[in-house]
Design a protein around this motif. Structure first.
Motif, PDB file in Angstrom:
ATOM      1  N   ARG A 200       4.672  -5.289   6.834  1.00 21.28           N
ATOM      2  CA  ARG A 200       3.370  -5.288   6.161  1.00 21.28           C
ATOM      3  C   ARG A 200       3.149  -4.613   4.618  1.00 21.28           C
ATOM      4  O   ARG A 200       2.663  -4.014   4.183  1.00 21.28           O
ATOM      5  N   ASN A 205       1.328  -8.709   1.622  1.00 24.78           N
ATOM      6  CA  ASN A 205       0.896 -10.456   1.390  1.00 24.78           C
ATOM      7  C   ASN A 205       1.420 -10.460   3.024  1.00 24.78           C
ATOM      8  O   ASN A 205       0.938 -12.028   2.997  1.00 24.78           O
ATOM      9  N   THR A 206       2.499 -10.068   3.521  1.00 25.12           N
ATOM     10  CA  THR A 206       2.307 -11.271   5.051  1.00 25.12           C
ATOM     11  C   THR A 206       1.866 -10.500   6.049  1.00 25.12           C
ATOM     12  O   THR A 206       0.553  -9.873   5.912  1.00 25.12           O
ATOM     13  N   LYS A 207       1.276 -12.285   6.267  1.00 27.28           N
ATOM     14  CA  LYS A 207      -0.028 -12.446   7.442  1.00 27.28           C
ATOM     15  C   LYS A 207       0.082 -12.546   8.448  1.00 27.28           C
ATOM     16  O   LYS A 207      -0.913 -12.118   9.902  1.00 27.28           O
ATOM     17  N   SER A 242      -5.914  -0.554   3.006  1.00 25.56           N
ATOM     18  CA  SER A 242      -6.128  -1.660   3.980  1.00 25.56           C
ATOM     19  C   SER A 242      -5.561  -2.216   4.744  1.00 25.56           C
ATOM     20  O   SER A 242      -6.293  -2.865   5.869  1.00 25.56           O
TER      21      SER A 242
END
Length: 288
Positions: A200, A205-207, A242
């Motif tokens: 991440r 954008n790794t979810k 974030s």
């Protein structure tokens, strides 16, 4: 975390290597050691710390006497350097501090003395495998074994009980801190610029957590039963803000976080509210 070119990242992740390879590539930047250990004449298991100029010791030579060094052996066979900094005769809490990436105990020792004396805590720290005078090489598995050895040394050598220990991790140091806090209940946990996982950080954008991801703190945080204070700069250029928010949201027992407006990755400690928040946490919230 150092910058990698797109081709290097593709090479890393498109044909996923083992997590330890990602971890080593993305995370570990041990500096040239800034200190050495000299055996204490009175005791063979005790060392005094000799600092190089790069360690920038801010205090008197006399104050250096409050710093005690020794070695601990990890379950993976590495000998790691540990440091106990007696900052206060009246301290109830001892902070087990896991430092950031490109520093060692020599560079951190001045900061530890200053922090501990200001918030009335003693500070215990250690160098990861391959950092400072610790043996072995840095890796994700070694990181977890290193903090385990430090934890057991703090408990047995100094007889400090878990409810009087505050685990403090900064940046990469939040990784072993979360791992340990998910397994033991302690007085409290401080996560300073934490990361969700290695993937991440590299790919914002790794979810989800992939099987080859390194440092999956985001999946361990829900198991942390102690009170957690999360600290993050809103302009962090290394581990995006974030990450701090997401970690905070997954904590079962979070306290009021500290979001430092305008702070980056390496300057949060320079803001007044940093010390104020820690003082409030240690001397008011944890005591009541």
């Amino acid at each position: 975390m150092n910058g990698l070119s797109l081709s290097e990242l593709c090479c890393l992740f498109c044909c996923p290597p083992c997590p330890s390879r990602i971890a080593a590539k993305l995370a570990f930047l041990p500096p040239e050691p800034t200190y050495s250990f000299t055996e204490d004449e009175a005791s063979s298991s005790k060392f005094t710390i000799a600092l190089s100029e790069r360690a920038e010791w801010q205090y008197t030579e006399r104050e250096k006497e409050s710093v005690e060094g020794f070695y601990a052996r990890t379950s993976r066979g590495n000998r790691i350097a540990c440091l106990f900094v007696r900052c206060s005769a009246t301290a109830r809490f001892t902070i087990l501090f896991s430092h950031g990436n490109a520093v060692d105990l020599g560079q951190m020792s001045s900061f530890y003395l200053g922090l501990g004396s200001r918030i009335n805590c003693n500070i215990f720290s250690y160098d990861y495998s391959g950092y400072g005078v610790s043996g072995g090489k840095p890796s994700e598995k070694n990181l977890y074994a290193d903090i385990d050895a430090a934890w057991h040394a703090l408990r047995t050598r100094y007889g400090i009980s878990p409810e009087n220990i505050i685990l403090y991790g900064q940046s990469i140091g939040t990784v072993p801190t979360v791992d340990l806090a998910a397994r033991y209940e302690v007085g409290a946990v401080v996560l300073h610029s934490p990361l969700m996982s290695g993937m991440r950080v590299a790919f914002p954008n790794t979810k989800r957590t992939w099987f080859f991801d390194a440092f999956p703190s985001i999946d361990k945080v829900p198991k942390v039963t102690s009170p957690v204070l999360v600290i993050h700069g809103t302009e962090d250029e290394v581990i995006d803000f974030s990450h701090g928010l997401a970690i905070y949201e997954r904590c079962p027992r979070p306290v009021e976080p500290l979001w430092v407006e305008g702070a980056g990755h390496n300057d949060v400690e320079l803001y007044n509210q940093y010390l104020e928040r820690l003082k409030q946490f240690v001397s008011v919230e944890l005591v009541n």
